[in-house]
Design an enzyme around this catalytic site. Structure first.
Site, short mmCIF file in Angstrom:
data_model
loop_
_atom_site.label_atom_id
_atom_site.label_comp_id
_atom_site.label_asym_id
_atom_site.label_seq_id
_atom_site.Cartn_x
_atom_site.Cartn_y
_atom_site.Cartn_z
CG MET A 1 28.30 46.88 63.25
SD MET A 1 29.65 45.77 63.75
CE MET A 1 30.19 45.16 62.13
CB CYS B 1 21.15 53.15 66.19
SG CYS B 1 22.64 53.96 66.84
NE ARG C 1 28.52 44.06 70.07
CZ ARG C 1 28.34 43.64 71.32
NH1 ARG C 1 29.10 44.12 72.29
NH2 ARG C 1 27.40 42.76 71.60
#
Length: 347
Positions: free
Chosen positions: A24, A107, A232
């Site tokens: 990330m 991405c 996340r």
């Protein structure tokens, strides 16, 4: 150690090796990767690093390429659109200590896709093949691929891309169950991950919306993937890897961490960030992590507004400790907070 041996060790029979940390941007730095591995993550891929050599020596790039003292195997993710530049970037990262090179074709960020990098590459399958062939042939370490179902909904081409990846010598495929069009909206789809697993022989890692022990088991069972990748949901919640590993082993859920453990983990994380980035950047980069750790806690919004105004690391750590100590004094617990955190992370 051969390419196959490196990959084989990542996919042994242990439960921990089935739980990976997703790359990330702006999050998966060395302190975060180390913390997630401490809590049971079996593998972590670095933040993506541009293949543009003119940016390689910027301060941000040097931080992202810092693997000092990291638990092996070290996996460095590279991003770009030019096959030769990506090959050079791969060689650079191997010389820098990477034992695995990961190519970013997933991405969805506009600034990345506008340069025909990340998930935008999925629009050009010929270019995908040239990139994979060139990078695999450029280095003597395993090359893996992180990608999505396709660029647009209704035009998912992951089955062809997956076969191309295997034929090019890619050693493992991490697949996010969304298209680029989805960004992080809608619900991750696992049906195509399941289909990919059926048609290729290299390991498949399932990614997208895995935010609880139950969801982790469900995705592994449904897709038959070799591993899962957590992104996340681990922000401000690194103990999620411990919870998932325990559930996969026993079928039982661990109790939520106590406030005192959350405090100690966060303060330890801050200390590592301060040491890694230094005074100015450390204080500012820590803010988002503090916000993630405290989301859903009692009076956390008021606390964050005060915390954002702090300009030095010593005072920042102090206000964090004071906030958690106040929670402890008033007997607040974490058991009712985790559900709120997950919902906030995945609206």
């Amino acid at each position: 150690m051969s390419k196959n041996n490196v990959i084989r060790e990542l996919f042994d029979r242990s439960i921990d090796k089935k739980i990976w940390v997703a790359p990330m941007a702006g999050v998966t730095d060395r302190p975060f990767r180390t913390l997630c591995k401490y809590f049971g993550a079996g593998h972590a891929v670095s933040e993506m690093m541009t293949a543009d050599k003119t940016l390689r020596m910027t301060k941000k790039s040097l931080y992202r390429a810092n693997f000092d003292g990291e638990i092996a195997p070290i996996s460095a993710q590279i991003a770009g659109s030019d096959p030769l530049e990506l090959a050079e970037a791969a060689r650079y990262q191997v010389a820098n200590g990477a034992q695995i090179v990961d190519i970013n074709m997933g991405c969805p960020a506009k600034k990345v896709c506008n340069k025909l990098a990340g998930s935008a590459l999925l629009k050009d399958e010929d270019l995908v093949k040239r990139i994979l062939d060139t990078v695999v042939n450029a280095v003597d370490v395993p090359v893996t691929l992180k990608t999505r179902l396709g660029f647009l909904n209704g035009h998912e081409n992951i089955l062809r891309v997956a076969e191309c990846a295997e034929n090019s010598g890619i050693q493992a495929l991490a697949l996010h169950g969304r298209t680029r069009e989805d960004m992080y909206l809608n619900t991750a789809r696992y049906d195509l991950i399941t289909e990919v697993k059926k048609i290729i022989n290299i390991p498949v890692i399932a990614n997208g919306d895995i935010d609880s022990p139950e969801k982790a088991k469900y995705v592994l069972d449904v897709t038959k993937a070799d591993a899962i990748m957590i992104g996340r949901a681990a922000q401000g919640r690194p103990w999620l890897f411990r919870e998932i590993a325990h559930y996969l082993r026993t079928g039982e859920k661990l109790a939520a961490p106590e406030i005192i453990e959350v405090r100690d983990v966060l303060l330890g994380h801050l200390s590592e960030l301060y040491e890694f980035y230094g005074e100015y950047s450390g204080c500012r980069i820590a803010r988002k992590h503090i916000a993630w750790y405290t989301k859903g806690l009692h009076s956390s919004n008021e606390f964050r507004q005060r915390m954002y105004k702090v300009e030095n690391t010593a005072q920042q750590a102090q206000v964090v400790a004071q906030y958690f100590n106040q929670l402890l004094e008033h007997g607040h617990i974490m058991s009712d907070i985790q559900i709120e955190q997950v919902d906030l992370l995945n609206p």
